[in-house]
Design an enzyme around this catalytic site. Sequence first.
Site, mmCIF file in Angstrom:
data_model
loop_
_atom_site.group_PDB
_atom_site.id
_atom_site.type_symbol
_atom_site.label_atom_id
_atom_site.label_comp_id
_atom_site.label_asym_id
_atom_site.label_seq_id
_atom_site.Cartn_x
_atom_site.Cartn_y
_atom_site.Cartn_z
ATOM 1 N N LYS A 35 24.129 -132.659 77.559
ATOM 2 C CA LYS A 35 23.374 -133.398 77.914
ATOM 3 C C LYS A 35 24.327 -134.816 77.744
ATOM 4 O O LYS A 35 23.486 -135.713 77.789
ATOM 5 C CB LYS A 35 22.037 -132.902 76.781
ATOM 6 C CG LYS A 35 20.602 -131.761 77.220
ATOM 7 C CD LYS A 35 20.010 -132.311 78.126
ATOM 8 C CE LYS A 35 19.016 -131.083 78.539
ATOM 9 N NZ LYS A 35 18.006 -132.056 79.205
ATOM 10 N N GLY A 56 3.684 -120.370 88.495
ATOM 11 C CA GLY A 56 3.132 -121.731 87.713
ATOM 12 C C GLY A 56 1.483 -121.606 87.297
ATOM 13 O O GLY A 56 1.078 -122.045 87.372
ATOM 14 N N TYR A 116 24.812 -126.808 74.833
ATOM 15 C CA TYR A 116 23.965 -128.040 75.671
ATOM 16 C C TYR A 116 23.331 -128.908 74.939
ATOM 17 O O TYR A 116 23.508 -130.137 75.860
ATOM 18 C CB TYR A 116 22.561 -126.899 74.842
ATOM 19 C CG TYR A 116 21.210 -127.497 74.583
ATOM 20 C CD1 TYR A 116 20.841 -128.047 75.872
ATOM 21 C CD2 TYR A 116 20.572 -128.014 73.410
ATOM 22 C CE1 TYR A 116 19.793 -128.039 76.114
ATOM 23 C CE2 TYR A 116 19.376 -129.287 73.749
ATOM 24 C CZ TYR A 116 19.208 -128.688 75.358
ATOM 25 O OH TYR A 116 17.856 -129.161 75.305
#
Length: 322
Positions: free
Chosen positions: A151, A36, A147
């Site tokens: 998509k 995080g 890729y």
Amino acid sequence: MKKILVTGGAGFLGSYICEELLKRKYEVVAIDMADGEKIAHLMTNKRFTFIQDSVCDTALMKHQMKDIDMVFHLAAIADPLKYVTNPLNVMEVDLLAAINIFKIAAENRIKIIFSSTSEVFGRNKNVPWNEEDDRVLGSTEIYRWCYSTSKSACEHYLFALHKQEKIPFVIYRFFNVYGPKLDDLGHGRVIPIFLKQFLNGEDITVHGDGRQTRTFVYVDDAIDAVIKLAFSKKAENQVFNIGTSREYSMHELAKTMKKIGNFKSKIKFVEHKKVFGKGYEDIPRRVPDVSKLKKYINWQARVSLEKGLKKTIEYYRNRKGI
Ligand code: UDP
């Protein structure tokens, strides 16, 4: 509208989206495999929850999507070197997990905001590309296209889901977003790679002859567009390019960064094959037509590359350990 899920919420773009949504008083849940660090400043906000886990976990996603009103799906592998070295993982995350999330969203009738890519246009020579232009890809033997194909399949799925099940969506395609927090220096995309080299006084590795071009959009401008699109009724069930039209060759980018940062590194040229091995193919020019964005949400980029690079360089110079 109250609660929003951001997959990839601890990543470069996701972290900015979480921040903007919190500013607008939404309850935000971020799911990400990453630590995080990029969202550390949001952790004390009571309306923010961070789950460090994989979007490939169906049970987790089903549970987290039970009571949300909108999902921003950004979690994906978007690093050209990984398209070549781990295409299986790219497709597991960018295609299979994404479709799974769309299915769960449909079961719960949740609006989907999908982060697609300028890669969908492939190497179509007719720049600038508007949203309806052709996709021109190479053979499936070239790993790079896994890729773009993943998509594009997701985009198809969303159009189908709307047509047949009336699930609302917005698709946006980023054209090389950059700014503070973009990747770990030295990894991923061209700007952080060059920046690390400049900051360390190393030679700059311009690929090929450096004449291939990209356009760049500063993160604040890009996020402004995403948020406007997500909440625009007019933009629903459509696809949008997000980018700028000033084209830079990679050689010019290196020279511009050198000048702005007052760096001393030498600019060198390396063959693509040396970096990527087989299975890679570069895109010679990539330029969006962004008139649709202006028409629908009255958006245009405000930050020039020079100004944005200055802010980005400053950010990394001030970071500890560099
Ligand atoms: N590039 C380069 N040197 C590097 C890294 C990237 O010249 O060290 C080039 C890369 O070959 C491509 C352009 O910069 O032509 C943009 O690459 P990036 O990795 O940012 O992703 P892309 O825009 O191709 O998706």
